[in-house]
Design an enzyme around this catalytic site. Structure first.
Site, PDB file in Angstrom:
ATOM      1  N   GLY A  12      12.192  36.589  62.538  1.00 25.74           N
ATOM      2  CA  GLY A  12      13.583  36.256  62.264  1.00 25.74           C
ATOM      3  C   GLY A  12      13.948  34.877  62.773  1.00 25.74           C
ATOM      4  O   GLY A  12      14.597  34.087  62.078  1.00 25.74           O
ATOM      5  N   ASP A  70      15.276  30.242  73.656  1.00 27.06           N
ATOM      6  CA  ASP A  70      15.642  31.507  74.281  1.00 27.06           C
ATOM      7  C   ASP A  70      17.104  31.720  73.956  1.00 27.06           C
ATOM      8  O   ASP A  70      17.928  30.808  74.097  1.00 27.06           O
ATOM      9  CB  ASP A  70      15.392  31.529  75.788  1.00 27.06           C
ATOM     10  CG  ASP A  70      15.327  32.964  76.295  1.00 27.06           C
ATOM     11  OD1 ASP A  70      14.657  33.796  75.654  1.00 27.06           O
ATOM     12  OD2 ASP A  70      15.972  33.283  77.314  1.00 27.06           O
ATOM     13  N   SER A  71      17.393  32.885  73.476  1.00 26.83           N
ATOM     14  CA  SER A  71      18.745  33.141  73.009  1.00 26.83           C
ATOM     15  C   SER A  71      19.079  34.598  73.204  1.00 26.83           C
ATOM     16  O   SER A  71      18.200  35.436  73.428  1.00 26.83           O
ATOM     17  CB  SER A  71      18.865  32.751  71.529  1.00 26.83           C
ATOM     18  OG  SER A  71      17.862  33.383  70.772  1.00 26.83           O
ATOM     19  N   ASP A 156      22.841  40.747  64.647  1.00 26.25           N
ATOM     20  CA  ASP A 156      23.636  40.155  63.564  1.00 26.25           C
ATOM     21  C   ASP A 156      24.520  41.166  62.829  1.00 26.25           C
ATOM     22  O   ASP A 156      25.662  40.847  62.485  1.00 26.25           O
ATOM     23  CB  ASP A 156      22.726  39.440  62.556  1.00 26.25           C
ATOM     24  CG  ASP A 156      22.163  38.124  63.097  1.00 26.25           C
ATOM     25  OD1 ASP A 156      22.548  37.723  64.212  1.00 26.25           O
ATOM     26  OD2 ASP A 156      21.334  37.497  62.396  1.00 26.25           O
TER      27      ASP A 156
END
Length: 201
Positions: A12, A70-71, A156
């Site tokens: 993704g 990084d999230s 999401d």
């Protein structure tokens, strides 16, 4: 076309980067393409630490410039959780579906006006002879009570973007790129793209 390595095995994230970097004549390669056996443990307490750890480890191994991301999701009613643990929020064997289920369970008694949250993305760019650089982006929204939309990944489907009046998963990849935390971080990186990658204008 210039190749840039993204230190991830997350399909993704790779798709997000492909959409965002394609206008610069950049082809995205992931660890699946260049170092399938390389796993970097995310032991940092912050997005910055984890991004740096991944970027510097992979850059040192491959001798090339690497972007690491990084999230995660920070929910105000949960004191900023899941944060750096977003991908493994539901524990061992975590999946997007299990993470969303846990998140909605923890927020079930929280009123709509208090379900504010933001996606945070920190990019680290590392490479031979390069001092590691950081680029950050955020996207403000709130957590829905039920998932909606088929696009995207992670949280999401439950992340509602007020300006778009839809969830992140209801946006097209191009629409998402325009408003997402990762899109904002990459636009900040754009200012240095020519210097770093020799990218097209």
């Amino acid at each position: 076309m210039k190749d840039v390595i993204i230190a991830t095995k997350n399909r993704g994230k790779a798709k997000d980067f492909e959409t965002l970097l394609a206008p610069y004549g950049i082809r995205v390669l992931t660890l699946h393409d260049v170092a399938e056996d390389l796993d970097v443990e995310e032991t940092g307490d912050t997005f910055h630490e984890n991004a740096r750890l991944k970027a510097e480890t992979v850059a040192e191994r491959l001798g090339k410039i690497v972007i690491a991301d990084d999230s995660g999701l920070a929910v105000d009613a949960l004191g900023g959780r899941p944060g750096v643990y977003s991908a493994r929020f539901s524990g061992e064997g975590a999946t997007d579906e299990k993470n969303i289920e846990k998140l909605l369970g923890e927020l079930k008694d929280v009123g709509d006006e208090d379900r504010t949250a933001r996606f945070i993305c920190v990019l680290a760019v590392a490479g031979p002879g390069l001092q590691t650089r950081y680029y950050e982006g955020t996207c403000e929204g709130r957590i829905m009570r039920t998932p909606a939309g088929e696009n995207g990944f992670g949280y999401d489907p439950v992340f509602y973007v007020p300006n778009e009046e839809r969830t992140m998963a209801q946006l097209t990849p191009e629409e998402k790129a325009a408003v997402s935390h990762r899109g904002e971080a990459i636009r900040r990186l754009e200012e240095d793209a020519g210097e770093l990658f020799g990218a097209a204008d």
